[in-house]
Design an enzyme around this catalytic site. Structure first.
Site, PDB file in Angstrom:
ATOM      1  N   LYS A 116       0.834  -1.203   0.000  1.00 26.52           N
ATOM      2  CA  LYS A 116       0.000   0.000   0.000  1.00 26.52           C
ATOM      3  C   LYS A 116       0.871   1.257   0.000  1.00 26.52           C
ATOM      4  O   LYS A 116       0.517   2.278  -0.596  1.00 26.52           O
ATOM      5  CB  LYS A 116      -0.932  -0.007   1.210  1.00 26.52           C
ATOM      6  CG  LYS A 116      -2.014  -1.073   1.183  1.00 26.52           C
ATOM      7  CD  LYS A 116      -2.945  -0.906   2.370  1.00 26.52           C
ATOM      8  CE  LYS A 116      -4.075  -1.931   2.336  1.00 26.52           C
ATOM      9  NZ  LYS A 116      -3.624  -3.281   2.608  1.00 26.52           N
ATOM     10  N   GLU A 200      -2.086   7.059   7.613  1.00 23.73           N
ATOM     11  CA  GLU A 200      -2.714   8.071   6.775  1.00 23.73           C
ATOM     12  C   GLU A 200      -3.804   8.802   7.544  1.00 23.73           C
ATOM     13  O   GLU A 200      -4.350   8.283   8.523  1.00 23.73           O
ATOM     14  CB  GLU A 200      -3.286   7.464   5.496  1.00 23.73           C
ATOM     15  CG  GLU A 200      -4.378   6.461   5.705  1.00 23.73           C
ATOM     16  CD  GLU A 200      -4.848   5.853   4.382  1.00 23.73           C
ATOM     17  OE1 GLU A 200      -6.041   5.493   4.313  1.00 23.73           O
ATOM     18  OE2 GLU A 200      -4.061   5.731   3.439  1.00 23.73           O
ATOM     19  N   ARG A 292      -6.500  -8.594  -7.946  1.00 23.01           N
ATOM     20  CA  ARG A 292      -7.197  -9.873  -7.979  1.00 23.01           C
ATOM     21  C   ARG A 292      -8.676  -9.607  -8.223  1.00 23.01           C
ATOM     22  O   ARG A 292      -9.110  -8.464  -8.306  1.00 23.01           O
ATOM     23  CB  ARG A 292      -7.026 -10.602  -6.641  1.00 23.01           C
ATOM     24  CG  ARG A 292      -7.474  -9.751  -5.440  1.00 23.01           C
ATOM     25  CD  ARG A 292      -7.408 -10.506  -4.131  1.00 23.01           C
ATOM     26  NE  ARG A 292      -7.578  -9.657  -2.973  1.00 23.01           N
ATOM     27  CZ  ARG A 292      -8.732  -9.223  -2.493  1.00 23.01           C
ATOM     28  NH1 ARG A 292      -9.861  -9.533  -3.110  1.00 23.01           N
ATOM     29  NH2 ARG A 292      -8.783  -8.461  -1.415  1.00 23.01           N
TER      30      ARG A 292
END
Length: 663
Positions: A116, A200, A292
């Protein structure tokens, strides 16, 4: 196209891939663990290979064993499903090195998106909006705490690898940061094998909207519009739908363009999902790319009319995408919910055990069921406790919600507890019906979806009694086909020599027992219950629907039966009662606090925080367990002093095992 593929997964996604392959004439090979020897994906595949023990690390996460099985079976390609090895770049490379085709993106693309942190940096460089935060490689607690203070609170800690809501924590105060960081890192390491995290800024009241993208090896990339997944509990998606009730056409186009741009920036091939967080003003920020297929892909299939697994197979076989962006259509509205073996009233504690009953609505043009289990199968402690996905489609959102409510009313599960009643309350809540729920609403207002259980009314009990009596009327009709249809002994209505028909019935619900006296037969009954009399007329059972008049009012109910349990559904909520012998007396005794803290479910102890002699207070965390891919805190039931600790980190324990004893 391939002639044989191996599916490196289990459960409903493995069964889903098998269905598409069967339609295309492709043979399938399943792999399974010792816990899955009798699983549905093993039964449905053309071949199956045992690859290890029940724990994922001993089986489904063993890439070498999966590849060896594929080569032994003569498979040409491997479909990873989702979870397990589906986003493992090293596995994708190993599949290619073995001369097989990985049905998904390349290892190089996954490495760019598998972290990420790296994905955020890449997207920022490409001009895609990202949430401010910290994605650095320095993972020391001091550095992370310093960066957390810089970003400000509330903030989110997220596992840098993996997805599915695992390894995520919201922290509101600096003094809570280190404890939450450690918990997040443990969960990430257990689920994904790596404990790196990123930080974040936490966006208040956000929507979670994701864009399905597809790309082929011929330079074509497109998107299949959006799915909204804002109904979440603890970052786990609860309800997904398409189209989003929030997006405007302009915002949909902007997000779709950004998603395609993100995929092209990493030379993406095959199916992927670009996930965005959207604030109330419509400003969207990149969250991550899941390299995916997603659990919620069926809603996209229903509104586009496409088979995304077939697209995956064709792209992996070097075919070009069958459509262009202008060919993509969005018809009607689709919604998905997930049926789990879990107990919402006990903090959504995952369950396990044999599915004594699993009744699901029949598939139809507007209702789809994706399941990896059938009645009689076992939900194990080793994997995600999802039982099935229920997906509906309607001409518009209102019709889809109505169809979903009806489909849920037809569901019945016995054995492990389930979240069906919770889902029924969810799909009737104004935040869902009004389309304004945000990702934190469920966690902030969970009590609105969890009303306290109430005792069944005498009228509800009388309705259940009417169903039983109608069944007796049917028994009378069947008896009438015998040698002496006019014999009073053939009437199953309580008739006995010298007395009027009176049938005693007894029911139990939430510790309360009712005894009823019923008269009549053939659909007309007089039911005496708790000093009340209920007059029932024209009772008739058609399938599982009971129609009747009670006190002159016409009503219709659904009755779901399993053994001695009868569940009455009035169209909005369900009430389950047990039939008991009329002579039985029920004594409900509450166990007094013994000071023994027990395992709430089977699982593995990952951390012990208490030692003999420690003084503890009610609610204090004593141990941390891991089961079904989630961490669970075991807490003190009262104030006291620890007398004995009977478990150590790494121990596997059964439900109700005493873990800690207080003096």
């Amino acid at each position: 196209m391939f002639s044989k593929i191996l599916i490196a997964n289990r459960g409903e996604i493995a069964c889903r891939v098998i269905r598409t392959c069967r339609r295309l004439g492709i043979r399938t090979v399943a792999v399974y663990s010792e816990a899955d020897a009798d699983a549905q994906h093993v039964r449905q595949a053309d071949e199956a290979y045992l690859i290890g023990g029940p724990r994922p690390a001993d089986s489904y996460l063993r890439g070498d064993a999966v590849i060896a099985a594929a080569k032994e079976a003569g498979a040409e390609a491997i479909h990873p499903g989702y979870g397990f090895l589906s986003e493992n770049a090293d596995f994708a490379d190993a599949v290619a090195a073995a001369g097989l085709v990985f049905i998904g993106p390349s290892g190089a693309s996954m490495r760019k998106m598998g972290s990420k942190a790296g994905a955020k940096e890449l997207m920022a460089a490409a001009g895609v909006p990202v949430v401010p935060g910290y994605t650095g490689e320095d993972q020391s607690p001091n550095t992370l705490a310093r960066e957390a203070a810089r970003i400000g609170f509330p903030l989110m800690i997220k596992a840098a690898h993996g997805g599915g809501g695992k390894g995520m924590r919201v922290v509101h105060r600096l003094e809570d940061f280190i404890a939450q960081l450690e918990s997040c890192q443990r969960e990430a390491a257990n689920a994904f094998g790596r404990d790196r995290v990123l930080l974040e800024r936490y966006v208040a009241s956000p929507r979670h909207i994701e864009i399905q993208v597809f790309a082929d090896a011929h330079g074509h990339t497109l998107h299949l519009n959006e799915r909204e997944c804002s109904a979440q509990r603890r970052y786990q998606k609860v309800l997904e739908e398409s189209p989003s009730p929030f997006l405007t056409p302009a915002l949909r186009a902007a997000m779709g363009d950004a998603a395609v741009k993100a995929a092209q920036a990493i030379d993406y091939v095959n199916a992927g999902t670009v996930e965005f967080i959207v604030d109330p003003d419509g400003q969207f920020y990149f969250m991550e790319i899941n390299t995916r297929l997603q659990v919620e892909h069926p809603v996209t299939e229903l509104v586009t009319g496409l088979d995304l697994v077939e697209w995956q197979l064709r792209v992996a076989a070097s075919e070009a995408l069958p459509l262009t962006q202008d060919d993509i259509r969005q018809q009607g509205h689709a919604i998905e919910v997930r049926l789990y073996a879990e107990d919402p009233e006990a903090g959504f504690l995952p369950g396990s055990g044999r599915l004594e009953r699993l009744a699901l609505p029949e598939a139809s043009p507007g209702v789809r069921i994706d399941a990896g289990v059938v009645e009689g199968d076992t939900v194990t402690i080793f994997y995600d406790p999802m039982i099935a996905k229920l997906i509906v489609h309607g001409a518009d959102r209102m019709e889809a919600l109505a169809r979903l409510r009806d489909a849920l009313a037809r569901c019945d599960i016995a054995g492990p507890k389930s979240n069906i009643a919770f889902l029924e309350r969810l799909v009737r809540h104004p935040a869902v019906t009004g389309g304004w729920i945000d990702t934190g609403y469920l966690d902030r207002h969970l009590d609105e979806f969890m009303p306290a259980p109430s005792l069944a009314s005498t009228q509800q009990v009388a309705l259940v009694a009417a169903e039983l009596l109608w069944q007796e009327a049917r028994a009378r009709a069947q008896a009438g086909d015998g040698d002496e249809p006019d014999s009073p002994w053939a009437i199953a209505d309580g008739w006995r020599l010298g007395h009027a028909g009176a049938r005693p019935l007894a029911f139990a619900h939430l510790g309360q027992t009712w005894t009823a006296l019923a008269h009549g037969h053939g659909g007309r009954y007089r039911i005496e219950l708790a000093d009340e009399v209920h007059e029932v007329e024209d009772a008739r059972l058609t399938g599982d629907l009971l129609g009747l008049r009670i006190h002159g009012q016409a009503r219709r109910f659904r009755i779901l039966r399993h053994g001695t349990r009868l569940t009455l559904h009035d169209g909005e909520q369900r009430t389950a009662v047990e039939t008991v012998p009329a002579y039985r007396r029920t004594d409900m005794a509450e166990a007094s606090g013994s000071g023994k803290i027990v395992a709430p479910m089977p699982g593995r102890v990952v951390l012990v925080k208490a030692q003999p002699g420690d003084a503890v207070v009610a609610g204090q965390e004593l141990l941390v367990m891991e089961a079904m891919k989630m961490e669970l805190a075991v807490k003190a039931s009262r104030d006291g002093v620890v007398a004995d600790v009977r478990a150590a980190a790494g121990d596997f324990v059964e439900a109700d095992t005493v873990l800690v004893a207080l003096e």
